[in-house]
Design a protein around this motif. Structure first.
Motif, PDB file in Angstrom:
ATOM      1  N   LEU B 129      62.755  35.835  34.579  1.00 17.46           N
ATOM      2  CA  LEU B 129      64.102  36.322  34.913  1.00 17.46           C
ATOM      3  C   LEU B 129      64.901  36.537  33.640  1.00 17.46           C
ATOM      4  O   LEU B 129      65.627  37.519  33.507  1.00 17.46           O
ATOM      5  N   ALA B 130      64.731  35.605  32.703  1.00 18.92           N
ATOM      6  CA  ALA B 130      65.432  35.739  31.422  1.00 18.92           C
ATOM      7  C   ALA B 130      64.944  36.985  30.688  1.00 18.92           C
ATOM      8  O   ALA B 130      65.728  37.697  30.050  1.00 18.92           O
ATOM      9  N   ALA B 131      63.643  37.263  30.809  1.00 17.57           N
ATOM     10  CA  ALA B 131      63.091  38.445  30.154  1.00 17.57           C
ATOM     11  C   ALA B 131      63.654  39.720  30.777  1.00 17.57           C
ATOM     12  O   ALA B 131      63.977  40.682  30.077  1.00 17.57           O
ATOM     13  N   ILE B 132      63.783  39.707  32.095  1.00 14.40           N
ATOM     14  CA  ILE B 132      64.368  40.873  32.768  1.00 14.40           C
ATOM     15  C   ILE B 132      65.823  41.055  32.318  1.00 14.40           C
ATOM     16  O   ILE B 132      66.270  42.163  32.030  1.00 14.40           O
ATOM     17  N   ALA B 133      66.529  39.935  32.205  1.00 11.66           N
ATOM     18  CA  ALA B 133      67.930  40.016  31.746  1.00 11.66           C
ATOM     19  C   ALA B 133      68.007  40.605  30.338  1.00 11.66           C
ATOM     20  O   ALA B 133      68.932  41.348  30.010  1.00 11.66           O
ATOM     21  N   ILE B 134      67.010  40.278  29.510  1.00  9.63           N
ATOM     22  CA  ILE B 134      66.995  40.828  28.148  1.00  9.63           C
ATOM     23  C   ILE B 134      66.714  42.326  28.187  1.00  9.63           C
ATOM     24  O   ILE B 134      67.370  43.117  27.510  1.00  9.63           O
ATOM     25  N   GLN B 135      65.761  42.730  29.020  1.00 11.14           N
ATOM     26  CA  GLN B 135      65.507  44.174  29.108  1.00 11.14           C
ATOM     27  C   GLN B 135      66.686  44.917  29.736  1.00 11.14           C
ATOM     28  O   GLN B 135      66.933  46.069  29.408  1.00 11.14           O
ATOM     29  N   ASP B 136      67.434  44.233  30.600  1.00 11.19           N
ATOM     30  CA  ASP B 136      68.659  44.846  31.133  1.00 11.19           C
ATOM     31  C   ASP B 136      69.607  45.216  29.994  1.00 11.19           C
ATOM     32  O   ASP B 136      70.231  46.272  30.004  1.00 11.19           O
ATOM     33  N   ARG B 137      69.721  44.296  29.025  1.00  6.77           N
ATOM     34  CA  ARG B 137      70.629  44.583  27.904  1.00  6.77           C
ATOM     35  C   ARG B 137      70.193  45.825  27.149  1.00  6.77           C
ATOM     36  O   ARG B 137      71.012  46.594  26.670  1.00  6.77           O
ATOM     37  N   ILE B 138      68.883  45.998  27.030  1.00  7.50           N
ATOM     38  CA  ILE B 138      68.361  47.127  26.266  1.00  7.50           C
ATOM     39  C   ILE B 138      68.547  48.429  27.029  1.00  7.50           C
ATOM     40  O   ILE B 138      69.057  49.408  26.499  1.00  7.50           O
ATOM     41  N   PHE B 139      68.134  48.416  28.297  1.00  3.01           N
ATOM     42  CA  PHE B 139      68.065  49.671  29.045  1.00  3.01           C
ATOM     43  C   PHE B 139      69.321  49.976  29.868  1.00  3.01           C
ATOM     44  O   PHE B 139      69.509  51.105  30.298  1.00  3.01           O
ATOM     45  N   LEU B 140      70.139  48.955  30.116  1.00  3.22           N
ATOM     46  CA  LEU B 140      71.289  49.190  30.993  1.00  3.22           C
ATOM     47  C   LEU B 140      72.638  48.963  30.331  1.00  3.22           C
ATOM     48  O   LEU B 140      73.624  49.550  30.731  1.00  3.22           O
ATOM     49  N   GLU B 141      72.667  48.087  29.338  1.00  2.00           N
ATOM     50  CA  GLU B 141      73.980  47.652  28.864  1.00  2.00           C
ATOM     51  C   GLU B 141      74.400  48.260  27.538  1.00  2.00           C
ATOM     52  O   GLU B 141      75.381  47.860  26.947  1.00  2.00           O
ATOM     53  N   GLY B 142      73.640  49.228  27.037  1.00  2.00           N
ATOM     54  CA  GLY B 142      74.042  49.923  25.811  1.00  2.00           C
ATOM     55  C   GLY B 142      74.899  51.133  26.131  1.00  2.00           C
ATOM     56  O   GLY B 142      75.367  51.303  27.256  1.00  2.00           O
TER      57      GLY B 142
END
Lengths: 290, 372, 153, 260
Positions: B129-142
């Protein structure tokens, strides 16, 4: 000491999917040197053509279906964003295929991407613009901007270098730049007897200038080795690190910070770069294979 | 037992076989179930149909460079450690068509790929889940979002699992990502001896239980769950001291340890490809021979690929030393400046799936220990 | 006249009057027309030159390519340093005026003599020359890197 | 390619099993498109038509093992604008290069009833030992998709794109579980260039190294790991010494494990 802020914009690309290009037509091809040409591009879509804007130093991704995509800096006047110029050297698969295209061909374009030369925060200062080889191309929009707002800058010097006189970029424009009260110093690494200008590597030209370190800003783009020595010469003249701007190149696949290829320490050169101040890149500038 | 809809935040208990009811409800709601199953001597994440596809009674033994599937025979469904796959293969697939280009006359037309599958992820661990949250930052939160990731992510249903089985290469405690899942799930599950304890994470999670028989959790189940978590914490195989780690690594770019690890490293890319947060990609054009139609395909790439740092004029990282340094300093240092978090969640995959068992916790500790 | 010109040069501004006088005594003004050869590679030494105005090209003869310019020099630049260095017997490059050029020549042999006789003045002269040679070395190294061969796309 | 005429393609065979040529024939559908775009001037395996050179593109399969073949490859080179070695034999000497580590005469006397009829070089040589090669297409056999990529890129006039990365990438793309980590099966994948779509690991076997070493291999570290997995040093040596055993990185590794 004023800290110059980097200017950035996000992609103005109208598509929801940043990776999907818009189409543009090559309306003109101008040959600059045996393997260098400047392409004029015009977006097919009227709306995009009218809305498109860029900042000096930014780049576009040019795409040829079946061949690939390549990051190319914009080399035209940001005051005339409708006329989009890219000066391209034939070097790889994509640029090689571009060189075979004729006027009227359609290609994919997306952008603009990346950080810009801080032309606004450099107002009121002396400016030295140093371009080596094709490195002058991403600097030309900054030159046009400065010319447009000449009164806002102090002493402006352009240093253009190349390996040989035939490799110099935009030589026909130097006189026009000079007419705007800009000193243009031209130098080549080697030349035959017919060349009457300077011979000597770009960094050595700093010995011909007496920049005032307290109020000088430097923009430089060219081979990384050249920029390294330009930085050393600038630092020796007490120009502060945060007022020396370099434009760095790395492999770029997406231009929006997804693909990871252009990482330079903490920076994605497609987003935080390509233009960065030296104080930010200094820790990595001399690390081998970084 | 009741079968009304439990509210978010509530802890409930269901019988083990009631999980099948949840699966059926999800399928009826058009979810494609993906979860753990046994294939090729490992527990992998793939499309599953029913509860029986789960690795019931299976577990695994892991170490640097080694993974062995083992029969536990305990009848448990989630008694294994994370395996070779991660959920990124569904959210950010290894090969994905971004758009197609069709030549017509002098012109060309680009058509974006709008495909968006709807997945229910079964058995997502805290570290994952933490890994998904990290990829969220890359792909969704920029500044720019990736539409493909976004659609898959938004549509995904997440059934998380509290990890009762940490492995020899795990260090989620150091990275504060597990073993208990914290947030970002629709349902979370703790496997008890006789039942599943569920925590409702979202309204959707509750709704999907509409057809299940459940009862509120009692202190017996809650205590048992807590005890399992404590046990798991105590059994972490590894640890990583993250204090000042970014500074330490970036101040030691010429440390001799990089040369030592380069002697062992195969530059084979396994660590990056099994990593649930690594996000580097390449794009390839796939054309038909007549050249009329081209598909632009995004594929997983790796900083260990020799071609990765190629610019005109040569490769900027021709040696394995520089590639390993790029990977480790990115993951454990510059990632923080980029995304406000380290790029590691402590899942241990890069250690287990490195063919020669290079251990990033050991490499980071070596550089910390012998700072120049 | 010559003394006035010299006095304006940043090179000489810092000199003590006595030292200045000694240099003036061995100096002569020279002018070259455009394209005029000043000396050739391999010539025997006579003068060290300080350019007052104009531009001078240092050249190397490369078989099949002719004279290749390796560096150009302008106002306030020194050239002909090899004449003052006893270890080098001949000119290491050729020199040619690419524009009408005015320079001040210093007799190399006498420059060495006054440096020997007065080490303070000698230190001043040789420090200047060391900087010139260091600059040439640095420029040559960068040229050797052939930096445009790995230029950006 | 110069405009105005279809590029002329030739396929030559030296010491080999013909498998790479079969890959070309295996292109069936695509071959029709290729046949439309190029003139197949010389391809003994596919057509009785044998036209004289010069050829625009020549594909060469097999290794050079006789004096006669040395002359033949030099002739082919003279007639070809663009010459491509295809397959392990042409690039590394192939499996028959195993004899490069032995005395060939001993073999001849063991195998043949009348050794005097056998005329052969002491070693099996890659094409590049005798003539300059413009491009090499790895594999045993070559991959169909890489072959099509080669032909297409030559027609378009760009550099063919072949991977520089290891087989591991293809395993991960297709979701194959690492056979070495999960089952302890020695696998040359981490040191081998991709191109086969990770065929063997997908069938639960270790990679045999058909596509030869990657751009930056580390075969010594991998070989030491094989030893940890229980192989003898002689077995490790033999693992590297197969289809591409005479390519430098694998050759050196095989010799190191043989000697130690």
């Amino acid at each position: 000491m004023t800290v110059l802020m980097q200017q950035t914009t996000t992609a103005l690309n109208g598509q929801a999917d940043a990776m999907v290009p818009e189409t543009a037509v090559i309306t003109r091809i101008q040959y600059e040197a045996p393997d260098i040409a400047t392409y004029t591009l015009s977006f097919t879509d009227d709306h995009i053509r009218e809305q498109y804007q860029f900042l000096p130093g930014q780049f576009n991704m040019l795409y040829l279906p079946g061949i690939g995509e390549v990051a190319i800096s914009i080399s035209s006047d940001p005051g005339q964003p409708g006329t989009l110029l890219h000066t391209i050297r034939e070097a790889g698969n994509v640029t090689g295929a571009l060189a075979k295209l004729k006027k009227g061909a359609t290609i994919g374009v997306r952008g603009p991407y990346g950080s810009a030369w801080p032309v606004e925060s450099a107002e009121g200062k002396d400016l030295i613009i140093v371009g080596g080889g094709i490195g002058l191309a991403p600097l030309r929009p900054a030159i046009y901007h400065v010319i447009r707002h000449r009164e806002k800058y102090g002493k402006v010097t352009i240093l253009s270098g190349a390996r040989e006189p035939g490799d110099l970029l935009y030589p026909d424009e130097y006189d026009a730049w000079r007419e705007h009260g800009i000193e243009v110093i031209v130098t080549v690494d080697r030349a035959d007897k017919n060349w009457r200008g300077n011979v000597g590597v770009v960094p050595m030209m700093f010995y011909k200038m007496r920049p005032d370190g307290r109020k000088t800003v430097i923009f430089t783009c060219g081979p990384e080795i050249m920029m390294r020595f330009v930085v050393y010469e600038a630092l020796a003249r007490r120009i502060p690190k945060e007022r020396i701007f370099v434009s760095l190149e790395r492999n770029m696949k997406c231009a929006v910070g997804f693909c990871g290829h252009c990482q330079y320490g903490p920076f994605f050169l497609c987003k935080e770069g390509p233009v960065l101040s030296y104080d930010r890149v200094e820790p990595f500038f001399s690390v081998e294979e970084f | 037992m009741t079968n009304s809809i439990p509210m978010p935040g509530k802890h409930i208990v269901i019988a083990k076989d009631a999980l099948q009811t949840l699966f059926s409800t999800l399928q009826a709601a058009n979810y494609t179930l993906v979860g753990p199953t046994v294939r090729e001597e490992a527990i992998v994440y793939e499309e599953i149909g029913q509860m029986d596809d789960l690795p019931v009674g299976w577990t695994d033994e892991q170490g640097p460079g080694t993974y062995r599937l083992e029969e536990a025979g305990d009848g448990r469904y989630f008694n294994y450690v994370v395996g070779p796959h991660s959920w990124k293969k569904f959210l950010y697939p290894p090969k994905l068509t971004l758009f197609s280009a069709q030549q017509n006359g002098d012109g060309v037309e680009f058509t974006a790929n709008k495909e968006s599958p709807q997945y229910a992820f079964i058995g997502v661990r805290g570290c994952e889940l933490a890994a998904i949250a990290i990829q969220d930052r890359i792909f969704l939160e920029g500044q720019v979002t990736d539409p493909h990731y976004k659609k898959r992510r938004e549509r995904a249903f997440i059934l998380a699992v509290n990890c009762t089985q940490p492995g020899e290469t795990c260090f989620c405690v150091s990275m504060q990502t597990g073993p208990k899942v914290k947030n970002g799930f629709d349902l979370s599950l703790t496997e008890l001896d006789e039942s599943f304890l569920l925590e409702i994470g979202s309204e959707l999670g509750g709704e999907m239980l509409a057809d299940c028989d459940w009862r509120p959790a009692g202190s017996y189940e809650l205590n048992q769950s807590r005890q399992l978590m404590l046990d798991a914490e105590m059994r972490m195989g590894r640890s990583l001291d993250t204090a000042d780690l970014p500074e330490i690594l970036l101040d030691n770019l010429d440390h001799p340890r990089w040369d030592e690890v380069a002697e062992r490293c195969l530059s084979c890319m396994n660590c990056t490809l099994v990593c649930p947060t690594c996000f580097c990609s390449d794009v390839q054009d796939v054309s038909d021979l007549t050249g009329g139609k081209t598909e632009r395909v995004r594929v997983w790439d790796s900083c260990f690929n020799p071609d990765f740092s190629h610019v005109h004029g040569g490769n900027l990282r021709p040696n394995i030393r520089a590639r390993y340094r790029q990977w480790l300093t990115h993951k454990l240092a510059s990632w923080e400046a980029q995304f406000g978090t380290l790029g590691c969640v402590g899942c241990g995959r890069c250690i287990t799936w490195c063919p020669v068992g290079i251990d990033l916790t050991e490499e980071a500790a070596a550089i910390r220990g012998g700072q120049s | 006249m010559l003394a006035d010109k010299l006095r304006q040069n940043p090179w000489f501004k810092v000199l003590k009057p006595a030292h200045f006088q000694k240099l003036v005594e061995i100096a002569t003004e020279v002018t070259w027309s455009e394209g005029q050869t000043i000396f050739r590679e391999g010539d025997q030494h006579d003068y060290l030159y300080l350019i007052v105005e104009g531009r001078v090209a240092l050249e190397k003869y490369v078989p099949n390519q002719g004279q290749i310019t390796i560096l150009t020099l302008g106002e306030n630049d020194l050239f002909g340093w090899s004449g003052v260095m006893p270890v080098i017997g001949t000119r290491t490059t050729g020199a040619r005026a690419v524009q009408p050029t005015v320079a001040i020549g210093f007799d190399s042999r006498r420059l060495r003599e006054i440096s020997e006789a007065d080490h303070d003045l000698g230190y001043f002269i040789f420090r200047r020359l060391t900087n010139v040679i260091a600059g040439r070395l640095s420029a040559t190294r960068l040229q050797l890197l052939n930096m445009y061969s790995q230029s950006t796309e | 390619m110069s405009p105005g005429h279809k590029p002329r393609l030739a396929v030559f065979k030296f010491a080999s099993c013909d498998g790479c040529q079969l890959s070309l024939l295996d292109c069936e559908d695509e071959l029709l498109a290729i046949a439309g775009a190029v003139e197949i001037a010389y391809f003994a395996e596919a057509s009785r038509r044998m036209l004289e050179g010069p050829y625009d593109v020549t594909l060469v399969e097999g290794s050079v093992t006789t004096d006669e073949e040395i002359e033949k490859i030099k002739e082919a080179r003279r007639e070809s604008r663009f010459l491509v070695s295809i397959g392990a034999c042409a690039i590394s000497g192939g499996i028959q290069a195993l004899r490069n580590w032995t005395d060939v005469n001993e073999y001849i006397h063991t195998v043949y009833a009348t050794p005097k009829y056998i005329d052969t070089l002491a070693k099996s040589h890659p094409i590049s030992d005798y003539v300059p090669v413009d491009f090499e297409l790895r594999g045993c056999p070559i991959s169909k998709s890489q072959l099509l990529e080669l032909v297409t890129s030559l027609l378009i006039g760009r550099k063919p794109r072949v991977p520089e990365y290891s087989v591991c990438m293809e395993c991960k793309w297709r979701g194959t579980v690492c056979v070495m980590v999960a089952q302890g099966i020695p696998c040359l994948g981490p040191a081998t260039q991709a191109g086969c779509n990770a065929l063997c690991p997908a069938y639960n076997r270790g990679c045999y190294g058909c596509f030869g070493p990657v751009e930056t291999p580390n075969p010594l570290s991998l070989g030491e790991h094989f030893v940890e997995l229980g192989q003898s040093r002689a077995e490790v040596s033999r693992a590297f010494r197969s289809f591409n055993g005479y390519l430098p990185a694998f050759r050196e590794a095989s010799e190191q494990f043989e000697d130690s």
